[in-house]
Design a protein around this motif. Structure first.
Motif, short mmCIF file in Angstrom:
data_model
loop_
_atom_site.label_atom_id
_atom_site.label_comp_id
_atom_site.label_asym_id
_atom_site.label_seq_id
_atom_site.Cartn_x
_atom_site.Cartn_y
_atom_site.Cartn_z
N LEU A 43 82.79 24.97 -63.58
CA LEU A 43 82.76 26.18 -62.75
C LEU A 43 84.19 26.66 -62.54
O LEU A 43 85.06 25.86 -62.17
N VAL A 44 84.42 27.94 -62.77
CA VAL A 44 85.75 28.55 -62.56
C VAL A 44 85.60 29.53 -61.41
O VAL A 44 84.79 30.46 -61.47
N VAL A 45 86.38 29.30 -60.35
CA VAL A 45 86.13 29.98 -59.08
C VAL A 45 87.41 30.64 -58.57
O VAL A 45 88.47 30.00 -58.56
N PRO A 46 87.34 31.90 -58.15
CA PRO A 46 88.52 32.48 -57.49
C PRO A 46 88.68 31.86 -56.11
O PRO A 46 87.69 31.59 -55.43
N LYS A 47 89.92 31.66 -55.69
CA LYS A 47 90.12 31.13 -54.34
C LYS A 47 89.67 32.16 -53.30
O LYS A 47 89.23 31.79 -52.21
N GLU A 48 89.79 33.42 -53.65
CA GLU A 48 89.29 34.48 -52.77
C GLU A 48 87.77 34.32 -52.63
O GLU A 48 87.05 34.25 -53.62
N GLN A 49 87.29 34.33 -51.39
CA GLN A 49 85.86 34.07 -51.17
C GLN A 49 85.04 35.36 -51.20
O GLN A 49 84.39 35.73 -50.21
N ALA A 50 85.06 36.05 -52.34
CA ALA A 50 84.15 37.19 -52.52
C ALA A 50 82.78 36.61 -52.88
O ALA A 50 82.70 35.56 -53.53
N HIS A 100 79.66 32.58 -53.50
CA HIS A 100 81.11 32.64 -53.75
C HIS A 100 81.23 32.81 -55.26
O HIS A 100 80.73 31.96 -56.01
N VAL A 101 81.86 33.90 -55.69
CA VAL A 101 81.94 34.20 -57.13
C VAL A 101 82.31 32.96 -57.95
O VAL A 101 83.21 32.21 -57.57
#
Ligand code: AMP
Length: 141
Positions: A43-50, A100-101
């Motif tokens: 899983l690749v996740v932006p730290k920004e919680q969109a 969370h994207v």
């Protein structure tokens, strides 16, 4: 406005929930999926919680785009596969279970592990296609 409750992925990024981390930079965090479809499922996740992709900032989107190919290369090399899917679900009806994207990198091996094809397609009507494409172009202007 009050801060949203941290998602399970934010807790993982903060180190408050354990994970098998594979990558981190200023904007992006990646780790192994706990219920993999195939070995190496990451899983690749932006730290920004969109919550969904359409709400993600340009900065986080660019940061994800920069590293997705490189993380995919590493996952493929280590899992010994060539074929893979990148899956990105938005909303409950579209199979999103964590708000969370996140992008799934899912190796598809010759033994069949990985994603199976669950989608039904239809034929694009030329008039409807022209109308729809024009509306989307106009929206993007
Ligand atoms: P999605 O259905 O696209 O929202 O995918 C969410 C993914 O997150 C699923 O594949 C889960 O297995 C995975 N997941 C949920 N909790 C964890 C966790 N604590 N560590 C790793 N992966 C997780």
């Amino acid at each position: 406005m009050s801060e949203p409750e941290p998602s399970i992925f934010t807790l993982i990024i903060r180190g408050e929930i354990p994970c098998h981390k594979v990558y981190e930079d200023e904007h992006v965090f990646a780790f192994l999926d706990i219920n993999p479809f195939s070995p190496g499922h990451t899983l690749v996740v932006p730290k920004e919680q969109a919550i969904t992709l359409d709400a993600l900032s340009d900065e986080s989107s660019a940061a994800i785009g920069r590293v997705l190919p490189r993380i995919s290369q590493a996952v493929l090399a280590v899992s010994g596969t060539v074929d893979f899917n990148v899956l990105q679900n938005n909303g409950e009806a579209a199979f999103q279970s964590v708000s969370h994207v996140h992008f799934h990198i899912i190796p598809k091996s010759e033994d069949g592990s990985g994603l199976a094809w669950p989608f039904k397609s239809t034929q694009l009507d030329p008039d409807e296609g022209a109308r729809m494409a024009e509306q989307i172009r106009n929206y993007l202007e």
